[in-house]
Design a protein around this motif. Structure first.
Motif, PDB file in Angstrom:
ATOM      1  N   PRO A   1     -15.959  29.357   4.223  1.00  0.00           N
ATOM      2  CA  PRO A   1     -16.751  30.516   4.670  1.00  0.00           C
ATOM      3  C   PRO A   1     -17.736  31.001   3.616  1.00  0.00           C
ATOM      4  CG  PRO A   1     -14.559  31.218   3.994  1.00  0.00           C
ATOM      5  CD  PRO A   1     -14.565  29.717   3.920  1.00  0.00           C
ATOM      6  N   ALA A   2     -17.764  30.341   2.466  1.00  0.00           N
ATOM      7  CA  ALA A   2     -18.624  30.789   1.373  1.00  0.00           C
ATOM      8  C   ALA A   2     -20.089  30.803   1.796  1.00  0.00           C
ATOM      9  CB  ALA A   2     -18.445  29.895   0.152  1.00  0.00           C
ATOM     10  N   GLY A   3     -20.852  31.684   1.175  1.00  0.00           N
ATOM     11  CA  GLY A   3     -22.280  31.773   1.449  1.00  0.00           C
ATOM     12  C   GLY A   3     -23.088  31.626   0.174  1.00  0.00           C
ATOM     13  N   PHE A   4     -24.327  32.062   0.237  1.00  0.00           N
ATOM     14  CA  PHE A   4     -25.204  32.048  -0.934  1.00  0.00           C
ATOM     15  C   PHE A   4     -24.787  33.158  -1.894  1.00  0.00           C
ATOM     16  CE2 PHE A   4     -27.752  29.424   1.789  1.00  0.00           C
ATOM     17  CZ  PHE A   4     -28.565  28.688   0.946  1.00  0.00           C
ATOM     18  N   THR A   5     -25.112  32.974  -3.165  1.00  0.00           N
ATOM     19  CA  THR A   5     -24.912  34.007  -4.171  1.00  0.00           C
ATOM     20  C   THR A   5     -26.222  34.248  -4.908  1.00  0.00           C
ATOM     21  OG1 THR A   5     -24.191  32.363  -5.806  1.00  0.00           O
ATOM     22  CG2 THR A   5     -22.476  33.446  -4.494  1.00  0.00           C
ATOM     23  N   LEU A   6     -26.328  35.416  -5.511  1.00  0.00           N
ATOM     24  CA  LEU A   6     -27.529  35.767  -6.266  1.00  0.00           C
ATOM     25  C   LEU A   6     -27.266  35.554  -7.747  1.00  0.00           C
ATOM     26  CD1 LEU A   6     -28.570  39.104  -4.495  1.00  0.00           C
ATOM     27  CD2 LEU A   6     -29.079  36.744  -3.839  1.00  0.00           C
ATOM     28  N   PRO A   7     -28.042  34.705  -8.428  1.00  0.00           N
ATOM     29  CA  PRO A   7     -27.856  34.535  -9.869  1.00  0.00           C
ATOM     30  C   PRO A   7     -28.244  35.815 -10.593  1.00  0.00           C
ATOM     31  CG  PRO A   7     -29.840  33.404  -9.144  1.00  0.00           C
ATOM     32  CD  PRO A   7     -29.163  33.890  -7.898  1.00  0.00           C
ATOM     33  N   VAL A   8     -27.397  36.244 -11.494  1.00  0.00           N
ATOM     34  CA  VAL A   8     -27.634  37.482 -12.248  1.00  0.00           C
ATOM     35  C   VAL A   8     -28.062  37.121 -13.667  1.00  0.00           C
ATOM     36  CG1 VAL A   8     -26.583  39.595 -13.149  1.00  0.00           C
ATOM     37  CG2 VAL A   8     -25.989  38.766 -10.856  1.00  0.00           C
ATOM     38  N   VAL A   9     -29.119  37.758 -14.153  1.00  0.00           N
ATOM     39  CA  VAL A   9     -29.638  37.501 -15.488  1.00  0.00           C
ATOM     40  C   VAL A   9     -28.656  38.065 -16.516  1.00  0.00           C
ATOM     41  CG1 VAL A   9     -31.534  37.898 -17.091  1.00  0.00           C
ATOM     42  CG2 VAL A   9     -32.010  37.527 -14.658  1.00  0.00           C
ATOM     43  N   ARG A  10     -28.217  37.219 -17.441  1.00  0.00           N
ATOM     44  CA  ARG A  10     -27.239  37.612 -18.458  1.00  0.00           C
ATOM     45  C   ARG A  10     -27.854  37.825 -19.829  1.00  0.00           C
ATOM     46  NH1 ARG A  10     -23.329  39.127 -15.014  1.00  0.00           N
ATOM     47  NH2 ARG A  10     -22.733  37.424 -13.607  1.00  0.00           N
ATOM     48  N   ARG A  11     -29.053  37.264 -20.042  1.00  0.00           N
ATOM     49  CA  ARG A  11     -29.677  37.366 -21.355  1.00  0.00           C
ATOM     50  C   ARG A  11     -31.166  37.622 -21.189  1.00  0.00           C
ATOM     51  NH1 ARG A  11     -26.320  33.148 -21.231  1.00  0.00           N
ATOM     52  NH2 ARG A  11     -28.014  31.721 -20.710  1.00  0.00           N
ATOM     53  N   GLY A  12     -31.725  38.409 -22.103  1.00  0.00           N
ATOM     54  CA  GLY A  12     -33.163  38.617 -22.138  1.00  0.00           C
ATOM     55  C   GLY A  12     -33.655  39.576 -21.080  1.00  0.00           C
ATOM     56  N   GLU A  13     -34.935  39.408 -20.723  1.00  0.00           N
ATOM     57  CA  GLU A  13     -35.593  40.302 -19.776  1.00  0.00           C
ATOM     58  C   GLU A  13     -34.896  40.289 -18.419  1.00  0.00           C
ATOM     59  OE1 GLU A  13     -40.025  40.844 -17.694  1.00  0.00           O
ATOM     60  OE2 GLU A  13     -39.696  39.375 -19.289  1.00  0.00           O
ATOM     61  N   GLY A  14     -34.623  41.473 -17.882  1.00  0.00           N
ATOM     62  CA  GLY A  14     -33.991  41.590 -16.573  1.00  0.00           C
ATOM     63  C   GLY A  14     -32.482  41.523 -16.594  1.00  0.00           C
ATOM     64  N   THR A  15     -31.865  41.621 -17.789  1.00  0.00           N
ATOM     65  CA  THR A  15     -30.413  41.519 -17.895  1.00  0.00           C
ATOM     66  C   THR A  15     -29.717  42.524 -16.969  1.00  0.00           C
ATOM     67  OG1 THR A  15     -30.464  40.707 -20.167  1.00  0.00           O
ATOM     68  CG2 THR A  15     -28.452  41.794 -19.449  1.00  0.00           C
ATOM     69  N   GLY A  16     -28.727  42.017 -16.235  1.00  0.00           N
ATOM     70  CA  GLY A  16     -27.938  42.871 -15.357  1.00  0.00           C
ATOM     71  C   GLY A  16     -28.424  42.929 -13.932  1.00  0.00           C
ATOM     72  N   PHE A  17     -29.563  42.286 -13.654  1.00  0.00           N
ATOM     73  CA  PHE A  17     -30.127  42.313 -12.307  1.00  0.00           C
ATOM     74  C   PHE A  17     -30.236  40.889 -11.752  1.00  0.00           C
ATOM     75  CE2 PHE A  17     -31.705  46.167 -14.319  1.00  0.00           C
ATOM     76  CZ  PHE A  17     -31.501  47.121 -13.319  1.00  0.00           C
ATOM     77  N   PRO A  18     -30.233  40.723 -10.420  1.00  0.00           N
ATOM     78  CA  PRO A  18     -30.457  39.396  -9.841  1.00  0.00           C
ATOM     79  C   PRO A  18     -31.812  38.841 -10.268  1.00  0.00           C
ATOM     80  CG  PRO A  18     -29.586  40.895  -8.189  1.00  0.00           C
ATOM     81  CD  PRO A  18     -29.932  41.742  -9.386  1.00  0.00           C
ATOM     82  N   ALA A  19     -31.888  37.551 -10.471  1.00  0.00           N
ATOM     83  CA  ALA A  19     -33.115  36.913 -10.952  1.00  0.00           C
ATOM     84  C   ALA A  19     -34.275  37.171  -9.998  1.00  0.00           C
ATOM     85  CB  ALA A  19     -32.897  35.422 -11.123  1.00  0.00           C
ATOM     86  N   LEU A  20     -35.357  37.752 -10.542  1.00  0.00           N
ATOM     87  CA  LEU A  20     -36.605  37.972  -9.812  1.00  0.00           C
ATOM     88  C   LEU A  20     -36.390  38.728  -8.494  1.00  0.00           C
ATOM     89  CD1 LEU A  20     -38.334  34.502 -10.394  1.00  0.00           C
ATOM     90  CD2 LEU A  20     -38.651  36.614 -11.686  1.00  0.00           C
ATOM     91  N   PHE A  21     -35.431  39.650  -8.473  1.00  0.00           N
ATOM     92  CA  PHE A  21     -35.084  40.340  -7.232  1.00  0.00           C
ATOM     93  C   PHE A  21     -36.232  41.172  -6.665  1.00  0.00           C
ATOM     94  CE2 PHE A  21     -34.487  43.524 -10.425  1.00  0.00           C
ATOM     95  CZ  PHE A  21     -34.691  44.754  -9.808  1.00  0.00           C
ATOM     96  N   SER A  22     -37.190  41.542  -7.516  1.00  0.00           N
ATOM     97  CA  SER A  22     -38.321  42.347  -7.054  1.00  0.00           C
ATOM     98  C   SER A  22     -39.566  41.522  -6.762  1.00  0.00           C
ATOM     99  CB  SER A  22     -38.662  43.423  -8.097  1.00  0.00           C
ATOM    100  OG  SER A  22     -39.060  42.813  -9.324  1.00  0.00           O
ATOM    101  N   GLU A  23     -39.449  40.189  -6.829  1.00  0.00           N
ATOM    102  CA  GLU A  23     -40.599  39.298  -6.666  1.00  0.00           C
ATOM    103  C   GLU A  23     -40.499  38.495  -5.368  1.00  0.00           C
ATOM    104  OE1 GLU A  23     -43.190  39.015  -8.603  1.00  0.00           O
ATOM    105  OE2 GLU A  23     -42.567  40.033 -10.438  1.00  0.00           O
ATOM    106  N   ALA A  24     -41.645  38.223  -4.771  1.00  0.00           N
ATOM    107  CA  ALA A  24     -41.726  37.247  -3.686  1.00  0.00           C
ATOM    108  C   ALA A  24     -41.833  35.873  -4.331  1.00  0.00           C
ATOM    109  CB  ALA A  24     -42.931  37.526  -2.798  1.00  0.00           C
ATOM    110  N   VAL A  25     -40.754  35.100  -4.260  1.00  0.00           N
ATOM    111  CA  VAL A  25     -40.731  33.760  -4.863  1.00  0.00           C
ATOM    112  C   VAL A  25     -41.171  32.775  -3.789  1.00  0.00           C
ATOM    113  CG1 VAL A  25     -39.340  32.042  -6.058  1.00  0.00           C
ATOM    114  CG2 VAL A  25     -38.869  34.479  -6.393  1.00  0.00           C
ATOM    115  N   ARG A  26     -42.375  32.264  -3.929  1.00  0.00           N
ATOM    116  CA  ARG A  26     -42.993  31.461  -2.863  1.00  0.00           C
ATOM    117  C   ARG A  26     -42.764  29.963  -3.029  1.00  0.00           C
ATOM    118  NH1 ARG A  26     -45.751  35.102   0.074  1.00  0.00           N
ATOM    119  NH2 ARG A  26     -46.417  37.003  -0.998  1.00  0.00           N
ATOM    120  N   THR A  27     -42.293  29.539  -4.187  1.00  0.00           N
ATOM    121  CA  THR A  27     -42.072  28.109  -4.393  1.00  0.00           C
ATOM    122  C   THR A  27     -41.104  27.928  -5.548  1.00  0.00           C
ATOM    123  OG1 THR A  27     -43.155  25.978  -4.829  1.00  0.00           O
ATOM    124  CG2 THR A  27     -44.067  27.909  -5.917  1.00  0.00           C
TER     125      THR A  27
END
Length: 363
Positions: free
Chosen positions: A172-198
């Motif tokens: 039943p597993a689904g997708f997960t959101l990678p969380v930034v652990r180091r550097g810019e954006g630490t503690g938040f899902p990767a590029l969560f505020s961006e439209a990632v087009r490719t």
């Protein structure tokens, strides 16, 4: 759909052409507009074909065997006529995105991603993944499989990954959101505020993400941003990235923007088959050379040590894919002296060993 083998060796597949083609016209049967939005080839040479149209109840997903010119039609489920992108995983399953706008008015809701088993049994019909099963949003721009077999999705609100080794149908597993652990954006899902087009995966399993605000390079798990290219710090002609692809043999990263195309000389390649002894460029290194020395042809993710001829260690690292970049410095940060240096490499098991030489001339 066109099959191209060279000049004057082209086959055209359209609606009912040749006989047996299941492709459907955009607005239903009986018109000359046939949209094929994506294709993907299997290791056996069969081709998954995405045929987007507006005829509910009729599938838009097929498998073509070019050798016999026979087709398999994937049975229809809701929205299987309005698909856009396709990517194949290591199990032979297809992952297909439903078009972001799913009705003629262009105002319909986004749907998500289907995982499809070509065998299609009652126990594993196409499985739909949505924001309810881990996606940050149902508007999907692109899919890609990484070096570990994980499936990555680029969405309008960042990225997501499906990494369950049991696959999409047995868990039943689904997708997960990678969380930034180091550097810019630490503690938040990767590029969560961006439209990632490719997105694209390089030889070191790092992730390249194209957004409306430039090109990003992330670590293999997308838990650290390694580089961010924009018009301000690179030759990018525009910050709006529409496509990115990696040449595994050379490491080049090709970037298409809405204002033109540019190539970045990446540092990760993939060595196919048995590795041969490494190639070093430039060799010899001239006194006025200020760049990095590229060492390619290594076993993928090889262990690499560089020594002088007396055996003193100068540099040690792990290859990014099949490539290493050496900045010609010693552990203390000083440029190496003139001389012959040995590049010693092996895979993680100590096999496929290789010794190459590079001549360095310093002022």
């Amino acid at each position: 759909l066109l099959e191209w083998k060279g000049p004057d060796q082209v086959r055209h597949f359209g609606e009912g052409l040749p006989t047996g083609s299941p492709l459907i016209g955009t607005f239903g049967l009986g018109n000359n507009r046939v949209e094929v939005t994506d294709v993907a080839a299997t290791s056996e040479g069969k081709v998954w074909v995405v045929n987007r149209h507006l005829l509910p109840g009729s599938s838009g997903l097929f498998i073509l065997d070019p050798a016999t010119t026979t087709w398999q039609v994937i049975p229809w489920v809701p929205h299987l006529q309005e698909l856009e992108r396709v990517a194949l995983d290591d199990n032979g399953y297809a992952w297909v995105t439903v078009s972001r706008k799913t009705d003629p008015s262009g105002t319909g809701p986004a749907i998500g991603i289907y995982a499809v088993d070509p065998a299609i049994t009652q126990s594993n019909p196409p499985r739909l993944f949505t924001s309810a099963t881990g996606l940050p949003d149902n508007q999907i721009y692109e899919l890609a499989k990484d070096r570990r077999g994980y499936m990555w999705a680029a969405t309008i609100k960042g990225v997501a990954v499906f990494s369950d080794p049991s696959g999409p149908f047995l868990s039943p597993a689904g997708f997960t959101l990678p969380v930034v652990r180091r550097g810019e954006g630490t503690g938040f899902p990767a590029l969560f505020s961006e439209a990632v087009r490719t997105l694209a995966v390089d030889g070191a399993d790092r992730k390249w993400f194209g957004t409306d605000n430039g090109l990003w390079l992330f670590s293999p798990d997308a838990d650290e941003a390694l580089m961010h290219f924009t018009t301000a710090n690179s030759p990018l002609p525009s910050n709006r990235i529409v496509d990115v692809k990696v040449n595994d043999k050379t490491g080049e990263v090709w970037v298409a923007t809405d204002a033109g195309v540019v190539a970045y000389r990446g540092s990760a390649t993939v060595t196919e088959g048995e590795p041969h002894c490494t190639a070093v460029f430039p060799n010899p290194v001239r006194p006025d050379f200020q760049g990095t020395v590229g060492i390619s042809g290594l076993a993928n993710n090889a262990l690499v040590k560089i020594t002088d001829v007396a055996g003193h260690l100068v540099y040690a690292t792990t290859a990014t894919g099949g490539t290493v970049a050496w900045n010609l410095t010693m552990p203390d940060g000083q440029r190496v002296r003139s001389g012959i240096y040995l590049v010693l490499s092996s895979d993680a098991d100590g096999k496929n060993g290789c010794v190459s030489k590079v001549a360095v001339l310093s002022k």
